[in-house]
Scaffold this active site. Structure first.
Site, PDB file in Angstrom:
ATOM      1  N   ARG A  52     -14.239  11.526  29.634  1.00 11.68           N
ATOM      2  CA  ARG A  52     -14.971  10.649  29.074  1.00 11.68           C
ATOM      3  C   ARG A  52     -16.438  10.444  29.855  1.00 11.68           C
ATOM      4  O   ARG A  52     -17.508  10.401  29.282  1.00 11.68           O
ATOM      5  CB  ARG A  52     -14.275   9.244  28.982  1.00 11.68           C
ATOM      6  CG  ARG A  52     -15.539   8.115  28.554  1.00 11.68           C
ATOM      7  CD  ARG A  52     -14.727   7.011  27.721  1.00 11.68           C
ATOM      8  NE  ARG A  52     -13.869   6.570  28.693  1.00 11.68           N
ATOM      9  CZ  ARG A  52     -13.711   5.703  29.767  1.00 11.68           C
ATOM     10  NH1 ARG A  52     -15.091   5.767  30.376  1.00 11.68           N
ATOM     11  NH2 ARG A  52     -12.707   5.258  30.380  1.00 11.68           N
ATOM     12  N   TYR A 104     -32.753   7.822   6.963  1.00 12.81           N
ATOM     13  CA  TYR A 104     -31.340   8.312   6.801  1.00 12.81           C
ATOM     14  C   TYR A 104     -30.322   7.164   6.175  1.00 12.81           C
ATOM     15  O   TYR A 104     -30.311   6.072   7.305  1.00 12.81           O
ATOM     16  CB  TYR A 104     -30.851   8.962   7.935  1.00 12.81           C
ATOM     17  CG  TYR A 104     -29.209   9.540   7.771  1.00 12.81           C
ATOM     18  CD1 TYR A 104     -28.759  10.557   6.889  1.00 12.81           C
ATOM     19  CD2 TYR A 104     -28.350   8.925   8.370  1.00 12.81           C
ATOM     20  CE1 TYR A 104     -27.543  10.957   6.492  1.00 12.81           C
ATOM     21  CE2 TYR A 104     -27.033   9.333   8.295  1.00 12.81           C
ATOM     22  CZ  TYR A 104     -26.608  10.246   7.446  1.00 12.81           C
ATOM     23  OH  TYR A 104     -25.216  10.636   7.440  1.00 12.81           O
ATOM     24  N   ASP A 176     -36.345  11.609  14.887  1.00  7.79           N
ATOM     25  CA  ASP A 176     -34.979  12.149  14.442  1.00  7.79           C
ATOM     26  C   ASP A 176     -35.393  13.800  13.827  1.00  7.79           C
ATOM     27  O   ASP A 176     -35.880  13.630  12.803  1.00  7.79           O
ATOM     28  CB  ASP A 176     -34.054  11.396  13.159  1.00  7.79           C
ATOM     29  CG  ASP A 176     -33.101  12.118  12.732  1.00  7.79           C
ATOM     30  OD1 ASP A 176     -32.816  13.217  12.742  1.00  7.79           O
ATOM     31  OD2 ASP A 176     -31.988  11.251  12.326  1.00  7.79           O
ATOM     32  N   LYS A 201     -25.482  19.254  11.814  1.00  7.24           N
ATOM     33  CA  LYS A 201     -26.003  20.062  11.053  1.00  7.24           C
ATOM     34  C   LYS A 201     -26.508  21.357  11.317  1.00  7.24           C
ATOM     35  O   LYS A 201     -25.585  22.248  11.389  1.00  7.24           O
ATOM     36  CB  LYS A 201     -27.412  19.323  10.382  1.00  7.24           C
ATOM     37  CG  LYS A 201     -27.065  17.712  10.022  1.00  7.24           C
ATOM     38  CD  LYS A 201     -26.256  17.659   8.808  1.00  7.24           C
ATOM     39  CE  LYS A 201     -25.529  16.224   8.587  1.00  7.24           C
ATOM     40  NZ  LYS A 201     -26.590  14.975   8.883  1.00  7.24           N
TER      41      LYS A 201
HETATM   42  C1  LIG Z   1     -26.590  13.866   9.029  1.00  3.58           C
HETATM   43  C2  LIG Z   1     -27.704  12.985   9.594  1.00  3.58           C
HETATM   44  C3  LIG Z   1     -27.539  11.898  10.402  1.00  3.58           C
HETATM   45  C4  LIG Z   1     -26.196  11.541  10.832  1.00  3.58           C
HETATM   46  O1  LIG Z   1     -25.363  12.568  11.371  1.00  3.58           O
HETATM   47  P1  LIG Z   1     -23.673  12.298  11.593  1.00  3.58           P
HETATM   48  O2  LIG Z   1     -23.565  13.591  12.363  1.00  3.58           O
HETATM   49  O3  LIG Z   1     -23.408  12.628  10.257  1.00  3.58           O
HETATM   50  O4  LIG Z   1     -23.360  11.069  12.069  1.00  3.58           O
HETATM   51  C5  LIG Z   1     -28.624  11.234  11.054  1.00  3.58           C
HETATM   52  N1  LIG Z   1     -29.904  11.804  10.892  1.00  3.58           N
HETATM   53  C6  LIG Z   1     -30.142  12.698   9.613  1.00  3.58           C
HETATM   54  C7  LIG Z   1     -31.632  13.029   9.549  1.00  3.58           C
HETATM   55  C8  LIG Z   1     -28.927  13.357   9.304  1.00  3.58           C
HETATM   56  O5  LIG Z   1     -29.255  14.355   8.309  1.00  3.58           O
END
Ligand SMILES: *Cc1c(COP(=O)(O)O)cnc(C)c1O
Length: 377
Positions: A52, A104, A176, A201
């Site tokens: 952890r 988001y 982000d 992603k």
């Molecule tokens: C998918 C996404 C998130 C969240 O990510 P997770 O891995 O699903 O928790 C945050 N910001 C953006 C722009 C995203 O596309």
């Protein structure tokens, strides 16, 4: 890799974060062990004690993500939302956060339904409207979180301009950067302090791992607090997740560039089609975000949205007819996805009901265009 900063980003994507590997295995080993042995004198063989608080796979991933973003340090998490949540937990009750009006939806939910109960205040701001930014900054926020291009209508925020305004008001600026990746956009070089990723992603890239990351610029005293939240509240990626993400990163430049080229072809097709009411893609020369996007990024990304003529019913019938596109939420994988975004966001969604969001994968552009053409009916 001895001098990673001297290599180009494609080379660093392959080699950054390489760790000790005594057997010389070309693909790095995965360290599943949760705990690390002490010798008779109580000494550890390395800095690792308990997974952890740290393990070799996570350390390698963090080094590689920090390298690509040009940051001092990266702290990785089990998902994008865990990364955003952990970043917000470094703030104090009573602090104010500016977040985009079209953030988001998970970020909105976190702010409104969870962190508000702990005293964190959020003001939803349109970062494209200078007066709204100034009104938000006048309230003394600790942090502004930008998302550009935004979800799902791909509105483009000028990172350098907003980061500068944040700094003059004493606020940190986080971006982000999930949709762009450091291959196309490097917010720290544009003046931001913090970069957030849902590595689920494009970093993973194959729709098979969730992850998140927060990258901190050089000289910002945030890492110890963020590291504390990571290791003491424990939303950490597993060693295998970290390993998969590091593997995905090796092909990230190739994937995102090819996917972006294909997205542009699709956007041009949709934009010229009378069955489509509106196409959102900053790579289109007439798009309101085109000029800023061209200036601040090395490409336009692989996400786009469009509104069909004929309302929600027609949008859903188009979705029912796709044969090659996969009907699923999320983005960034090698397979192209389509979704009815308002449905995914739920009853509070402000997304137009006739909007279809597309994540462009690695299929041949002509096959994707043919599928959309037949699905549009
Ligand atoms: C998918 C996404 C998130 C969240 O990510 P997770 O891995 O699903 O928790 C945050 N910001 C953006 C722009 C995203 O596309």
């Amino acid at each position: 890799m001895d001098r990673p900063k001297t290599y180009r980003i494609e080379t660093r994507s392959v080699h950054a974060g390489a760790s000790d590997n005594p057997l010389g295995a070309v693909a790095p080993p995965i360290h599943l062990s949760t705990t690390f042995e002490r010798d008779a004198g109580g000494e550890l063989a390395s800095d690792f004690i308990y997974s952890r608080s740290g393990n070799p796979d996570r350390t390698a991933l963090e080094a590689a993500v920090a390298d690509l973003e040009g940051g001092a340090e990266c702290v990785c998490f089990a998902s994008g939302l865990a990364a955003i949540h952990s970043l917000l937990l470094t703030l104090a009750p009573g602090d104010l956060v500016l977040a985009p009006k079209d953030a988001y939806h998970g970020t909105v939910k976190l702010a409104k339904e969870s962190l508000a109960r702990w005293g964190l205040r959020t003001r939803f701001t349109d970062f494209l409207v200078a007066a709204d930014v100034e009104a938000g900054l006048a309230e003394g926020p600790a942090l502004a979180i930008l998302e550009t291009p935004s979800n799902p209508t791909l509105r483009v925020t000028d990172i350098a301009a907003v980061a500068e305004r944040c700094h003059s008001a004493g606020a940190l600026a986080a971006v982000d950067n999930t949709w762009m990746t450091p291959i196309l956009q490097r917010p720290l070089a544009l003046g931001a302090d913090i970069v957030i990723h849902a590595t689920t992603k494009y970093f993973g890239g194959h729709s098979d791992v969730t992850g998140g990351a927060v990258v901190v610029r050089d000289g910002l005293e945030l890492t110890p607090r963020l590291r504390f939240v990571q290791t003491e509240t424990g939303p950490v990626p597993s060693p295998f997740d970290a390993w998969l993400l590091r593997r995905g990163m090796k092909t990230l430049p190739l994937r995102i560039r090819t996917q972006s080229d294909t997205a542009r072809r699709l956007a041009e097709f949709l934009n010229g089609d009378p069955r489509v009411a509106e196409t959102f893609y900053p790579g289109l020369p007439a798009d309101p975000g085109h000029e800023v996007q061209t200036r601040q990024a090395d490409g336009y990304g692989a996400m786009l949205s469009f509104r069909v003529d004929g309302g929600e019913d027609h949008a859903r019938s188009v979705l029912s007819r796709v044969a090659l596109f996969v009907r699923a939420t999320s983005l960034g994988g090698v397979e192209s996805l389509v979704e009815h975004r308002a449905l995914v966001e739920g009853p509070d969604s402000k997304t137009p009901r006739d909007l279809i969001r597309v994540s462009v994968g690695l299929e041949h552009p002509d096959d994707l265009i043919a599928d959309l053409d037949q699905a549009l009916g």
